[in-house]
Design a protein around this motif. Structure first.
Motif, mmCIF file in Angstrom:
data_model
loop_
_atom_site.group_PDB
_atom_site.id
_atom_site.type_symbol
_atom_site.label_atom_id
_atom_site.label_comp_id
_atom_site.label_asym_id
_atom_site.label_seq_id
_atom_site.Cartn_x
_atom_site.Cartn_y
_atom_site.Cartn_z
ATOM 1 N N GLU A 183 8.331 5.615 -2.686
ATOM 2 C CA GLU A 183 7.095 5.013 -3.888
ATOM 3 C C GLU A 183 5.848 4.932 -3.129
ATOM 4 O O GLU A 183 5.314 4.311 -4.120
ATOM 5 C CB GLU A 183 7.802 3.951 -4.084
ATOM 6 C CG GLU A 183 9.790 3.385 -4.068
ATOM 7 C CD GLU A 183 9.708 4.021 -6.004
ATOM 8 O OE1 GLU A 183 8.479 3.990 -6.608
ATOM 9 O OE2 GLU A 183 10.740 4.110 -6.327
ATOM 10 N N GLN A 213 15.191 4.108 -5.821
ATOM 11 C CA GLN A 213 15.024 5.474 -6.670
ATOM 12 C C GLN A 213 15.974 6.150 -6.290
ATOM 13 O O GLN A 213 16.500 6.836 -7.680
ATOM 14 C CB GLN A 213 13.836 5.487 -6.091
ATOM 15 C CG GLN A 213 13.194 7.252 -7.005
ATOM 16 C CD GLN A 213 12.620 6.558 -8.231
ATOM 17 O OE1 GLN A 213 13.017 5.591 -9.162
ATOM 18 N NE2 GLN A 213 13.743 8.010 -9.882
ATOM 19 N N LYS A 221 19.776 5.926 -7.402
ATOM 20 C CA LYS A 221 20.129 5.964 -8.626
ATOM 21 C C LYS A 221 20.142 7.201 -9.415
ATOM 22 O O LYS A 221 21.129 7.942 -10.414
ATOM 23 C CB LYS A 221 19.299 4.538 -9.033
ATOM 24 C CG LYS A 221 18.146 4.766 -9.465
ATOM 25 C CD LYS A 221 16.730 4.260 -10.809
ATOM 26 C CE LYS A 221 15.759 4.472 -10.354
ATOM 27 N NZ LYS A 221 15.201 3.306 -11.335
ATOM 28 N N SER A 228 12.594 1.150 -3.021
ATOM 29 C CA SER A 228 13.462 1.027 -4.476
ATOM 30 C C SER A 228 14.916 1.944 -3.934
ATOM 31 O O SER A 228 14.569 2.566 -3.240
ATOM 32 C CB SER A 228 12.326 1.727 -4.992
ATOM 33 O OG SER A 228 13.086 2.745 -6.289
ATOM 34 N N ARG A 245 13.327 11.603 -15.560
ATOM 35 C CA ARG A 245 13.007 12.437 -14.412
ATOM 36 C C ARG A 245 13.043 13.736 -14.502
ATOM 37 O O ARG A 245 13.490 14.394 -15.422
ATOM 38 C CB ARG A 245 14.179 11.824 -13.263
ATOM 39 C CG ARG A 245 14.533 10.192 -13.819
ATOM 40 C CD ARG A 245 13.986 9.028 -13.523
ATOM 41 N NE ARG A 245 14.360 7.910 -13.008
ATOM 42 C CZ ARG A 245 13.317 6.814 -12.485
ATOM 43 N NH1 ARG A 245 11.713 7.143 -12.794
ATOM 44 N NH2 ARG A 245 13.832 5.785 -13.055
ATOM 45 N N GLN A 255 13.828 -6.510 -7.718
ATOM 46 C CA GLN A 255 13.566 -5.797 -9.635
ATOM 47 C C GLN A 255 15.095 -5.396 -10.253
ATOM 48 O O GLN A 255 15.991 -5.223 -9.463
ATOM 49 C CB GLN A 255 13.135 -4.813 -8.999
ATOM 50 C CG GLN A 255 13.511 -3.484 -8.412
ATOM 51 C CD GLN A 255 12.170 -2.543 -8.462
ATOM 52 O OE1 GLN A 255 11.360 -2.706 -8.386
ATOM 53 N NE2 GLN A 255 12.349 -0.837 -7.852
ATOM 54 N N ARG A 273 8.393 -3.270 0.544
ATOM 55 C CA ARG A 273 7.197 -2.570 0.897
ATOM 56 C C ARG A 273 6.711 -3.080 1.747
ATOM 57 O O ARG A 273 6.126 -4.462 1.463
ATOM 58 C CB ARG A 273 6.673 -2.094 -0.779
ATOM 59 C CG ARG A 273 7.829 -1.420 -1.403
ATOM 60 C CD ARG A 273 6.931 -1.164 -2.922
ATOM 61 N NE ARG A 273 8.365 -0.863 -3.270
ATOM 62 C CZ ARG A 273 7.959 -0.402 -4.570
ATOM 63 N NH1 ARG A 273 7.020 -0.359 -5.490
ATOM 64 N NH2 ARG A 273 9.186 0.214 -5.682
ATOM 65 N N PHE A 288 14.070 2.706 -14.760
ATOM 66 C CA PHE A 288 13.021 1.790 -14.510
ATOM 67 C C PHE A 288 12.994 0.660 -13.789
ATOM 68 O O PHE A 288 14.196 0.792 -13.762
ATOM 69 C CB PHE A 288 12.862 1.066 -16.186
ATOM 70 C CG PHE A 288 11.593 0.940 -16.775
ATOM 71 C CD1 PHE A 288 10.395 1.081 -16.951
ATOM 72 C CD2 PHE A 288 11.876 -0.917 -17.221
ATOM 73 C CE1 PHE A 288 9.554 0.457 -17.071
ATOM 74 C CE2 PHE A 288 10.415 -1.814 -16.870
ATOM 75 C CZ PHE A 288 9.798 -0.836 -16.885
ATOM 76 N N ALA A 289 12.532 0.431 -13.606
ATOM 77 C CA ALA A 289 12.903 -0.871 -12.494
ATOM 78 C C ALA A 289 11.312 -2.349 -12.780
ATOM 79 O O ALA A 289 10.260 -1.945 -13.347
ATOM 80 C CB ALA A 289 12.151 -0.577 -11.425
ATOM 81 N N HIS A 300 3.142 8.652 -10.497
ATOM 82 C CA HIS A 300 4.310 7.088 -11.040
ATOM 83 C C HIS A 300 5.602 7.985 -9.334
ATOM 84 O O HIS A 300 4.670 7.871 -7.951
ATOM 85 C CB HIS A 300 4.796 7.367 -11.569
ATOM 86 C CG HIS A 300 6.258 6.909 -11.546
ATOM 87 N ND1 HIS A 300 6.185 5.207 -11.726
ATOM 88 C CD2 HIS A 300 7.652 7.002 -11.789
ATOM 89 C CE1 HIS A 300 7.067 4.490 -11.642
ATOM 90 N NE2 HIS A 300 7.862 5.420 -11.872
ATOM 91 N N HIS A 301 6.181 8.549 -9.089
ATOM 92 C CA HIS A 301 6.949 9.276 -8.102
ATOM 93 C C HIS A 301 6.870 10.963 -8.524
ATOM 94 O O HIS A 301 6.629 10.910 -9.622
ATOM 95 C CB HIS A 301 7.576 8.526 -7.799
ATOM 96 C CG HIS A 301 9.639 7.999 -8.965
ATOM 97 N ND1 HIS A 301 8.889 9.569 -9.092
ATOM 98 C CD2 HIS A 301 8.834 6.983 -8.722
ATOM 99 C CE1 HIS A 301 10.369 8.451 -9.857
ATOM 100 N NE2 HIS A 301 10.532 6.816 -9.717
ATOM 101 N N SER A 324 7.515 -0.429 -13.904
ATOM 102 C CA SER A 324 7.480 1.012 -13.704
ATOM 103 C C SER A 324 8.708 2.207 -14.167
ATOM 104 O O SER A 324 10.014 1.525 -13.514
ATOM 105 C CB SER A 324 6.386 1.953 -13.369
ATOM 106 O OG SER A 324 6.019 0.351 -12.349
ATOM 107 N N GLY A 325 8.491 2.796 -14.967
ATOM 108 C CA GLY A 325 9.476 3.311 -14.973
ATOM 109 C C GLY A 325 8.969 5.274 -15.627
ATOM 110 O O GLY A 325 8.445 5.308 -15.801
HETATM 111 N N1 ASP Z 1 11.181 3.561 -8.469
HETATM 112 C C1 ASP Z 1 10.477 3.035 -9.269
HETATM 113 C C2 ASP Z 1 9.922 1.346 -8.671
HETATM 114 O O1 ASP Z 1 10.069 0.862 -7.572
HETATM 115 C C3 ASP Z 1 11.300 2.585 -10.574
HETATM 116 C C4 ASP Z 1 11.827 3.867 -11.377
HETATM 117 O O2 ASP Z 1 11.106 4.864 -11.484
HETATM 118 O O3 ASP Z 1 12.762 3.392 -11.770
HETATM 119 O O4 ASP Z 1 9.181 1.432 -9.175
#
Ligand code: ASP
Length: 589
Positions: free
Chosen positions: A175, A199, A202, A197, A490, A235, A221, A532-533, A446-447, A486-487
């Motif tokens: 993240e 991430q 999920k 997260s 994918r 979250q 974090r 999303f989160a 984002h990631h 954010s989200g």
């Molecule tokens: N993992 C992301 C975050 O924690 C949220 C996401 O992309 O679902 O910000």
């Protein structure tokens, strides 16, 4: 309040008493909030529990002091005429003929547990958080938070999301922040990371056929702390299969709406959307506070042929602070100029708009360098009137947006609890936020699992400038200028994922080492998925009108990351270090 708060020790809670129960014998338990002498033997005791205060008239109360825990039995009666307290929900009644049993004695509290606590140093409040929690405000915040959590859960359950707990001891997740790590006793020299997260888990749930997952997840974090940031936070984390951006936005909006309804009694309707580009262009921020105007105005074309060197730039924008000339002193303008420089601008041009002989005129140190057309262009495009102050920044587009965005907030941002709740989806974020000057590789905005916009796939094969133009299917939820979460859609195809890793400079070996398990999973049939989160602490704080998320967290850390209550972080025993295979380096003093 229902009768269900009665227990074997009490018949009622303090705050529920009203004229309705007059004549009843009541037994209450709570803390002595205040005591006032009334004649030689009588005293008024304000008894407090989590529901509120009620006045008890106590005979021979000599031993009762503040914060003693007592059980009071007496008869509820109307207060004598002239002594009704309209400020208190139980202000019409009092408990008379009291017998009092002391359940626990108490030392005097180190600070008053009423509204005066707001002025107490926060470290002291956190050191004695269990006392701070007795206060009405904290009780309200924690209870509202619990209700919001429960409403969010119900909204997700109702949409067929399945609550799944993912592990806390994991391998690092990407993240972008620093990990908290936990040494592994069973494998010395190795470490778990606490999840930034859930991430990757999920996404694995989606490969696992879960279809819709959610969790109110604790994330960790190791970043610098601020008013809206803690090392650990909660979250609402969600992911759904066979779903597009629209599907995610719709489901999350329902959860957010349920949260808002807890506080306002009304849900939110459709949440407006704005592209990242528009947000930057108009508000100079990817999390625009749309409660107020003062939008950034594009002025570049006005200066296309300018003679003024400072305005020979690729981008010029301005904002107009309506009617602010009188209140904006010269020293304030100097301060703002210094701020703008700190934010990265070369300078800040300011202009006071005044009534001149032939219409409006600009009073500014740079006015003499501008042509009449340029002055008219500024005034027209900004719609400025006499008494306004105009601010201009010239630089590259990103810098101009950034600096004017911050200036706009500094000049016009309303207090947190004003202007209602303005939710906004910011969509079409760029896939990469910058090019790393050292490695010349792009950096994910984002990631790295975020799907590029289909229309922009071709740009992925282009030059670095092209890469920065690639839009992603990533989106943020913003409330009154705070980023709530954010989200993204994918990447579920290994060929695209490999290409992104390649662009990011993540070698096949590194990818295999860090996320090999995810890439493996994708080889076995990954559904298209998106998620999303959003931060629970932030949404609760905003809904309650609190500037600081610590006010809605039972046991937060201070700004420096410590816990004044438990003393954490603390050293561990040499034997523990030994067991973990760790040796400490000497500390710099
Ligand atoms: N993992 C992301 C975050 O924690 C949220 C996401 O992309 O679902 O910000």
């Amino acid at each position: 309040m229902t009768a269900s708060t009665s227990t074997s020790m009490r018949s009622h809670s303090c705050g529920e008493l009203s004229l309705d129960q007059v004549g009843q014998t009541v037994t209450l338990c709570g803390w002595v909030a205040r005591r006032r002498e009334h004649g030689e033997h009588l005293a008024f005791i304000d008894l407090r529990d989590h529901t509120g205060l009620v006045q008890c008239v106590v005979d021979g109360a000599a031993e009762l002091r503040s914060e003693f825990v007592v059980r009071v039995t007496g008869v509820l009666r109307p207060r004598p005429e002239g002594t009704v307290n309209d400020q208190l929900s139980t202000g019409q009644v009092e408990v008379g003929e009291c017998t009092v049993e002391v359940l626990s004695a108490a030392e005097p509290p180190p600070f008053p547990l009423d509204e005066r606590a707001a002025d107490v140093d926060e470290t002291v409040r956190l050191r004695y958080r269990y006392l701070d929690l007795r206060r009405e405000d904290m009780q309200k915040n924690l209870r509202t938070r619990a209700k919001i959590n429960s409403a969010i859960r119900s909204a997700m359950d109702a949409q067929d999301f399945v609550e799944i707990e993912t592990p806390m001891l994991i391998a690092s997740t990407p993240e972008g922040a620093r990990d908290f790590v936990v040494p592994a006793r069973t494998k010395p020299g190795n470490f778990y990371a606490l999840p930034q997260s859930p991430q990757l888990f999920k996404q694995l749930c989606m490969v696992g056929g879960v279809d819709r997952y959610y969790q109110i997840a604790r994330c960790f974090r190791d970043e610098d702390l601020r008013a809206d940031r803690q090392f650990e936070f909660s979250q609402l984390d969600a992911e759904m299969s066979f779903a597009s951006q629209d599907d995610v936005l719709e489901c999350i909006t329902r959860a957010v709406s349920a949260a808002v309804e807890v506080v306002t009694g009304e849900g939110i309707g459709e949440v407006p959307r704005m592209t990242w580009r528009d947000a930057m262009d108009r508000f100079g921020s990817d999390k625009p506070d749309v409660r107020f105007g003062m939008e950034l105005t594009e002025l570049t074309s006005v200066f296309a042929k300018t003679e003024f060197n400072a305005f020979k730039a690729s981008s010029i924008k301005g904002i107009c602070h309506v009617g602010a000339a009188a209140e904006t002193s010269r020293s304030r303008l100097d301060e703002l100029t210094d701020d703008a420089k700190r934010w990265g601008a070369k300078g800040l041009v300011w202009m006071r708009v005044e009534d001149g002989e032939a219409g409006l005129s600009l009073n500014s140190p740079v006015a003499k360098f501008l042509s009449e057309d340029e002055k008219t262009g500024i005034l027209d495009l900004l719609g400025a009137q006499a008494g306004d102050v105009i601010y201009l920044v010239a630089d590259d587009w990103a810098k101009v947006c950034h600096v004017l965005g911050l200036l706009r907030l500094a000049l016009g941002r309303p207090p947190v609890n004003e202007g209602g709740f303005n939710f906004l989806w910011v969509v079409d974020f760029p896939l990469f936020e910058s090019i790393d000057p050292v490695t010349s590789k792009p950096v994910s905005a984002h990631h790295p699992f975020t799907m590029p916009h289909e229309d922009d796939w071709a740009l992925l094969d282009g030059e670095p400038e092209d890469l920065l133009k690639v839009r992603s299917q990533a989106y943020d939820l913003v409330l009154n200028g705070w980023e709530l979460g954010s989200g993204s859609v994918r990447i579920h195809r290994s060929d695209i994922q490999s290409r992104i890793f390649e662009l990011l400079g993540v070698s096949a070996e590194e990818a295999a080492l860090k996320f090999g398990f995810l890439l493996d999973a994708f080889r076995f049939g990954a559904p298209p998925h998106a998620g999303f989160a959003f931060g629970i602490d932030r949404i609760v704080a905003l809904l309650l009108g609190e500037e600081n998320i610590r006010e809605v967290i039972a046991f937060p850390k201070t700004q420096s990351g410590g816990d004044p209550l438990t003393g954490a972080p603390t050293p561990i025993e040499p034997a523990q270090l030994e067991e973990l295979g760790l040796r400490l380096l000497p500390q710099a003093t």
